[in-house]
Each structure stands twice: as structure tokens, then as C-alpha cells.
Design an enzyme around this catalytic site. Structure first.
Site, PDB file in Angstrom:
ATOM      1  CG  ASP A  32      -2.049   0.947   1.150  1.00  0.00           C
ATOM      2  OD1 ASP A  32      -2.123   1.691   0.141  1.00  0.00           O
ATOM      3  OD2 ASP A  32      -2.856   0.989   2.097  1.00  0.00           O
ATOM      4  CG  ASP A  76      -3.231   3.956  -3.353  1.00  0.00           C
ATOM      5  OD1 ASP A  76      -4.232   3.254  -3.623  1.00  0.00           O
ATOM      6  OD2 ASP A  76      -3.215   4.758  -2.412  1.00  0.00           O
ATOM      7  CD  GLU A  77      -5.602  -0.736  -1.037  1.00  0.00           C
ATOM      8  OE1 GLU A  77      -5.263  -1.515  -0.134  1.00  0.00           O
ATOM      9  OE2 GLU A  77      -6.576   0.022  -0.960  1.00  0.00           O
TER      10      GLU A  77
END
Lengths: 420, 380
Positions: free
Chosen positions: A22, A116-117
Site C-alpha cells: 500500500d 496504490d495498493e
């Protein structure tokens, strides 16, 4: 070889190795990356209108209590000295792809959850990457080398635990937990950390005296079944650290979606609402094409401007299945518009979104990736394909807003846009 | 008594029948050959009702009693047997005794009167199927030309039986004194023309793949002579020496193939057939097992053939070509190239006409200026 092998009990401690990666304060970090003068300042990315919400805040800003999804107005009150930045989705997407490549270089099985993860299945990488903790260090280093950004990583034997670990480790963290430690680790956590335990379930669990994951693990299974049905059993298993959900590689992700909350509520039949749907449909089409994915089902999501209290509003969804899987924004938009025409609601619309489900890998799209000589609509579709390709090229070069179809103008009407 | 036949001649004749009887097993008699001795010759036939083949060989005949025998078993017996002659004796109740060398077999046949007729006008009339519509023409052509035409088109025929109008090779007149054959499976298309003095025909005929395969085998059997292929209503018929092939034409309308052959392409890439064939074969080692995709990447002076398999690895190979212009890539099913290159003789050049990655590619070769191959790309 021998020096690389894990300890003899490695298999029982690591039946699976799942990492959750993350990015730390992703949008804000990208802004700092591109403008180093912002380093060390409370950077807040978010919509600037009255309805705007914070989409990302640097750790400096978080010290003031600023959080994602918080109205920008409130963030300004909490952190008047904050550097407020409007957000550049195109740039975030670009960096996201770089990060994604770093993920891919570590594991062939990557399941992105958002820009983003992602989950990475590191099972069986011991020989190449070493023990799980070493693999996670390599992952962190690759991401930093490729993107210049920091990622926090949790590694465990289940997805849920990996995600909780990466969250606890932030910022710039790394936490690793094997199977033998899992249940003890989970026990003291508040029960709402378990996936699927929402507000309603939590209230009922609290009534039954369940506050921590440990409480849940010790609770009588029969009673749980009675109170929560089959889900009760799932909760019980999760509390014991059992969560067999696999990491599902990218192309098997379930859906793509975009939605925006409007600066002011819109009429159901308004052109503005249609414009937003067009913008979302086109944007989804672009993403599908970039990923070589075709979608079979189009979903329209509307949030009605009728407060239900606690900041909640009624949500309507309508879906339609396309004859042929598509990656064409126009097709997706048409379907969404058609769904919109069938909606009857007296309330104004607060949020509108488009999602696509039932995804197929590009090669499997439109029955197959092989183009046909005589396909009835082939000529038309080829022209559309050419147009899409040209549009994609322009968007890649000048930004998504450089060229949009007639009505599409999401940003004007929709200050907060969420991409899923 | 009975029937005495040269073993080699019988084996050759039976080999010719195997393609026809091979598949059907639900109707036992369709798995049989019919043997009809007529003073000094033995006529052997097989049919699947759509395609029929009949040939005659010399035999010593004692009577004119017809028999049927399972075509596969009889072929195996004759192939495995020793000795120069095979002796057949009809016993009671359709049993047949077969002797070759010191081996003796007994096989049960079927009533020869129940053996179906070859596809023919009279057979179709008796089924009420003959109609006045349909084509009428006689194609006189060098057998090597006809064989080449079949070879360069038949691989493009659709294997999908449901797309019946694509399940054969389309044949029509090409101007005065010429013949054209076209085949497509909807993804690629083969077209070839040859001279055929005196040939003219209204409309075109779709010749079924299986029948054409059998016909092709017959063409192989002897040297380069002219053959005559007759098209009549819903039938095609060819006699070559002592062998006749007849078949029912495919009913249906062949698609308008002219519209899908590009008039011109933006780029014309000349490349050695052998180099391209090898590069595609090598690249397809890593192409997807289901879709067989390979990528051709054009850049100044080179064409790179590549493939990627997320599970297995990747392959690429650059060929020197005379290409100028903006770089681009195009995906193709490797099999569609392997098949067409496989019917172009080694040592020739091919020219690949490409426009962009969604437009059809065109392949031509100096080995056969009258051959055109059109192939649609794959999405990469």
C-alpha cells in the site's frame, strides 16, 4: 541452494505467502515527488469546491487530523497552513503503472485493489527472493527504485491479515507474520477490522458481547450461525486466522468503476448528468483498452440527494449485460444512458457512477481477439476501434481532458471523482 | 471360385476409400465398401452419402455376386497380408472368406442391395432433391493446376460445420477461360486463379471440403493429365482413369469475398518465405495455446516476430526487411501464417501487405502470382 532454503517447518508456518502493498499517502507523495519544495509540508490533495473531499494527505497533514474522504472545508479548518493541491489523476495513473511494474517484477500474481495498493502472492518465491521478509524488502526496494515513492508492506498467510499489517506498519513500514502467530495477533484487534463486519453487524456483535476478534474466536459457533447465518461461520473462521481467499491476478479483477459526487445535486434528466456518465464511460473504456480487458456488464450507480442520516443516502444501481463484451467508451456510455432513462426517482442526484463487471481478458473479448473478415458490424467496429486508438494516443499525450466526446465534461460538474 | 485380386492394386484402391468411410459409425453400411465383380474387373465403391468414390481394378471373377465388407478391416487385412494375391469367397448369409498367403479370415458383410447409391442425379431425383436451379459447367484443367488450387485454398475452409456456407471451397469462372477458387473461415481467405480454356459458368459452386480432399487424392494417383470436373445442379463429378468421385455441393450462399480483399495496403514488406516461416514457427513456441498469437513489429529496416506467454516465457526474432515509415505492431494467429507458408514452396519470396493493426494483411508470393491470401489481425 541450501543457504536459500527455509527452515524445515517453513511449509507449516507459510502455507501461503501473501503480501499487501500500500503506497504511503499516494497522491500527496506524487505531488511531493514532482515538486520537492513541498517535502515536509502538510500537502492535501482534494477537490476545491464546497463539496470537495480530501483524496490524499501527507503524513505532515495527518498530524493535524486531516484524513482521506474528509470534506476539504473541514481539512482547511483543521490545517489552515496546509498546501491544498487539486489533484492530477493522469499523473497518478502514470505513476501507478510504474508501481504496478515493480509489483509485477516481484510476483506473477498481482491483484490490484486500486491505483496504490495491491495483493501479491509470493508463495513459492523463496528460491528466487528468499524468506518472506526478504521478499518484502525486495518489493519495497523495487517500488522505491522504480517510482521514487514509499510503500508499506504487510506479509501474512491470508489476505486479510496482510492488509491489516500493512496498515499498522505505515508509514514506510514492513510487518511480517507467519501462520503460527496469526491468531494471537488478531485476537486483541477490534472485531470491525474483519472484512465484512460493517456497522450493522458490529452492533449485533457488540450486543452479543463480542468486541475483539478474540471474543469472536471464542464465541460459540452454533450461536454465531444462528445469529448471522452462514456468514457467522465465515466470521468465526476469519477470527481464527482462516481466510482461504486467493490472490486473484489482475485480469480477473471484478470490475472497473468511476463515480463522482456533484458540487450541487443534479436533476435526473439533466444534460449535466448525462455528460458525467459519458465522461465516466469514456474513461472506463480507456482503462479497459489500456489493460486489454473487455466487459460484459455495465452498471449505473446513483446516489439520491435524500439524507438518511449519519451522512448516508439511498443508492440505486441498475445493470445491463451487453451482447458482446466491449472496451468501447461509447458502448458503455450508451448502456449507462439507457439505464438512466429507465430510472424513476423524484430526488435529485448527488452522485453518479458507472461500473463494468464480467470482465474478460482482451484475447477473449468479443468472443475472441481474432478480428473477422465478415463480421456484420465489423466495418463499423473497426472504425470505432481506430477512433478509440487515436483518442487514447491523444489522451496519453495531452491528458484525458484534451479530447472528450461532445457532451463529456465530468470535471466541471463533478469536483470529486473516484476511480476504482 | 470367387474373386482373385492383385494385393497391391486392392490395397491402393482401399486406401482411397478410407477417407470417406472413416468417420461414420452410426450407420454400419457406411463403414463398408461395396465390391462388385463384373467380368474381369472389380468395382469398389464407398460413400458417406455426401461424397462417393468408385474405382475399378482388374480381377479374376468367377461370378458376379456383389459383397460388402467393413472398409477399415478389409484394408488392414490386405495391408498386413503376405503374398501377391487376395482371394475372396462369398459364403452364405453375407459372410465372406478372405485368403492371402497362408492367412485366412472370415468376415461378416452386409446385404449388398442395401448399399447406398453414389451421389448422382438419379439418386437425388429419387430423393426428390434434384432441382433445376444450380450451376452447370465443365471445367477442363491440368490436374497439377487443380491440385495446386485445392492445396492453396482448402486449409482456409471453416472447420465449423454450422457455418455451412464456409464449409467448402467456392469455385467460379474467372473471366473467359479462367477458373477461380476461394475459401475462407471468416478470419482469413485464400483465393487462387488458373487458366481453364473454354470454361464458363453462371454463378459459383461450393464444393465440400471432404469431397475435395478425396478428389485431391485421386489427382495424386497418376501423372499430369488434363482432368474434367463437371458441375451440374447440386453435384460435382470427376472421372480420372478408372476412378470416379462424385459429391453433393454445399447449399448456401458464399459470402461476398471481393469486398474483404484490400485493394491496396500501406506497406509492402518483401521477405523470404523460409525466413518468415522459420521465425513464425519459432515464435509460436511461446504463443498462447488457444489463440496462437504472434506479434509482427515493423521498424525501419526490420520486422520482429515475437510472442509472449505469461506462464512460459517469450521469443523474438528480427528479420531484415525493406520497411520505412512509422513503427507499428500487428498481431496474427501464427497458424494462419504457418498454413499458408506451408503451401508455398521453399526458396520463394512472399510479399506481406499491411496497413495498420486492425486492417487485413495480404500475402502474395512470386511462386504463384495468381494466389492471394487475406488474413485478419488479432488484438494483442
Amino acid at each position: 541452494m541450501a543457504s536459500r532454503s527455509l527452515s524445515p517447518d517453513a511449509d507449516s508456518r507459510w502455507p501461503r505467502v501473501i503480501a499487501h502493498a500500500d503506497m504511503d499517502a499516494f497522491y500527496a507523495s506524487v505531488e511531493i515527488l514532482d515538486n520537492p519544495a513541498l517535502a515536509g509540508l502538510p500537502v492535501i490533495v482534494g477537490g476545491r469546491s464546497a463539496r470537495g473531499v480530501v483524496t490524499s494527505a501527507s503524513y505532515e497533514a495527518r498530524k493535524f487530523g486531516v484524513r482521506s474522504a474528509m470534506p476539504t472545508v473541514q481539512a482547511r479548518k483543521l490545517c489552515p497552513q496546509g498546501v491544498f493541491v487539486p489533484g492530477r489523476m493522469k499523473r497518478y495513473l502514470e505513476i501507478s503503472r510504474i508501481v504496478r511494474r515493480a509489483f509485477d517484477s516481484v510476483s506473477p500474481v498481482v491483484e490490484p485493489l486500486s491505483l496504490d495498493e495491491a495483493f501479491l502472492d509470493l508463495t513459492g518465491t523463496a528460491r528466487v527472493l528468499g524468506a518472506p521478509i526478504e521478499a518484502a524488502r525486495i518489493l519495497k526496494r523495487r517500488v522505491f527504485e522504480e517510482s521514487g515513492l514509499v510503500v508499506s508492506v504487510g506479509v501474512a498467510t491470508t489476505k486479510m491479515a496482510a492488509k491489516i499489517l500493512s496498515d499498522l506498519s505505515k508509514p514506510d513500514g514492513l510487518l511480517v507474520l507467519d501462520q503460527s502467530q496469526l491468531e494471537d495477533f488478531l485476537a486483541p484487534l477490534p472485531v470491525e477490522r474483519l472484512w465484512g463486519v460493517g456497522r450493522v453487524t458490529l452492533a449485533r456483535m457488540n450486543q452479543a458481547g463480542i468486541r475483539t476478534v478474540g471474543d469472536l474466536a471464542r464465541h460459540d459457533l452454533g450461536e454465531l450461525r444462528e445469529a448471522f447465518g452462514s456468514v457467522g461461520e465465515r466470521f468465526h473462521q476469519m477470527a481464527h486466522g482462516i481466510d482461504p481467499r486467493p490472490v486473484v491476478a489482475d485480469w480477473r479483477r471484478k470490475s472497473y468503476g468511476e463515480e463522482s459526487t456533484f458540487a450541487r445535486d443534479l436533476e435526473l434528466g439533466s444534460d449535466e448528468l448525462r455528460r458525467v456518465l459519458i465522461a465516466h464511460g469514456e474513461a472506463i473504456g480507456r482503462r479497459l483498452r489500456a489493460d486489454s480487458i473487455h466487459a460484459r456488464t455495465v452498471v449505473l450507480k446513483l446516489k439520491l440527494a435524500r439524507p438518511l442520516g449519519h451522512g448516508r443516502y439511498p443508492v440505486l444501481t441498475r445493470s445491463v449485460t451487453l451482447d458482446n463484451p466491449s472496451d468501447d467508451g461509447r458502448t458503455i456510455t450508451d448502456a449507462a444512458t439507457l439505464l438512466l432513462a429507465k430510472v424513476t426517482a423524484r430526488d435529485r442526484i448527488r452522485l453518479a457512477g458507472v461500473q463494468v463487471h464480467n470482465l474478460e481478458r482482451g484475447e477473449g473479448g468479443r468472443a475472441d481477439a481474432q478480428l473477422g473478415l465478415f463480421d456484420g458490424a465489423a466495418a463499423g467496429e473497426d472504425r470505432r476501434e481506430r477512433l478509440n486508438r487515436a483518442l487514447d494516443a491523444v489522451a496519453a499525450r495531452f491528458g484525458e481532458e484534451a479530447l472528450t466526446r461532445g457532451l463529456a465534461k465530468a470535471e466541471r460538474a463533478a469536483p470529486t471523482r473516484r476511480i476504482k | 471360385m470367387g474373386l482373385v485380386i492383385d494385393r497391391a492394386a486392392l490395397q491402393t484402391a482401399l486406401a482411397l476409400m478410407q477417407g470417406i468411410v472413416e468417420r461414420r459409425t452410426t450407420v454400419p453400411i457406411l463403414g463398408h465398401v461395396l465390391l462388385e465383380p463384373v467380368s474381369g474387373t472389380l468395382s469398389i465403391s464407398a460413400t458417406d452419402l455426401e461424397v462417393g468414390i468408385r474405382t475399378e481394378i482388374v480381377a479374376r471373377t468367377a461370378n458376379e455376386k456383389s459383397i460388402t465388407l467393413n472398409a477399415r478391416k478389409l484394408f488392414e487385412i490386405v495391408r498386413e497380408a503376405e503374398g501377391d494375391e487376395v482371394k475372396l469367397d462369398a459364403l452364405d448369409n453375407d459372410w465372406v472368406e478372405i485368403k492371402c498367403g497362408r492367412a485366412k479370415f472370415k468376415m461378416m458383410g452386409l446385404d449388398s442391395r442395401s448399399f447406398p447409391a453414389m451421389p448422382s442425379q438419379s439418386a437425388m431425383k429419387s430423393e426428390g432433391l434434384a432441382s433445376k436451379k444450380g450451376v452447370k459447367g465443365e471445367l477442363g484443367i491440368a490436374s497439377t493446376d487443380l491440385a495446386e488450387m485445392i492445396d492453396r485454398t482448402i486449409f482456409s475452409v471453416s472447420p465449423d460445420e454450422a457455418r455451412y456456407n464456409l464449409s467448402g471451397v467456392y469455385l467460379e469462372a474467372a473471366g473467359p477461360g479462367g477458373v477461380r477458387m476461394v475459401a475462407t473461415d471468416g478470419h482469413r481467405l485464400s483465393m487462387v486463379e488458373r487458366e481453364a480454356p473454354g470454361f464458363g459458368m453462371q454463378g459459383g459452386a461450393i464444393i465440400p471440403r471432404k469431397g475435395l480432399q478425396e478428389l485431391r487424392k485421386v489427382l495424386d494417383q497418376s501423372g499430369d493429365q488434363d482432368v474434367k470436373l463437371s458441375l451440374d445442379g447440386q453435384l460435382a463429378y470427376m472421372k480420372r482413369g478408372a476412378t470416379e468421385v462424385s459429391m453433393r455441393l454445399v447449399e448456401g450462399e458464399f459470402p461476398d469475398y471481393r469486398g474483404v480483399i484490400p485493394k491496396q495496403s500501406r506497406h509492402a514488406i518483401k521477405v523470404d518465405r523460409d525466413a518468415l516461416f522459420s521465425a513464425i514457427k519459432r515464435a509460436s513456441i511461446f504463443s498462447n495455446e488457444r489463440y496462437h498469437g504472434v506479434k509482427l513489429s515493423l521498424a525501419s529496416g526490420s520486422m520482429t516476430v515475437s510472442s509472449t506467454s505469461p506462464e512460459m516465457g517469450e521469443a523474438s526474432e528480427a528479420l531484415d526487411v525493406d520497411f520505412t515509415g512509422e513503427e507499428f505492431s500487428i498481431g496474427f494467429n501464427a497458424n494462419y501464417f504457418r498454413e499458408v507458408l506451408g503451401v508455398i514452396a521453399s526458396g520463394n519470396k512472399v510479399e506481406l501487405g499491411l496497413t495498420d493493426d486492425v486492417s487485413p494483411g495480404v500475402l502474395r508470393t512470386d511462386a504463384d502470382p495468381k494466389f492471394t491470401y487475406v488474413v485478419m489481425p488479432m488484438r494483442l
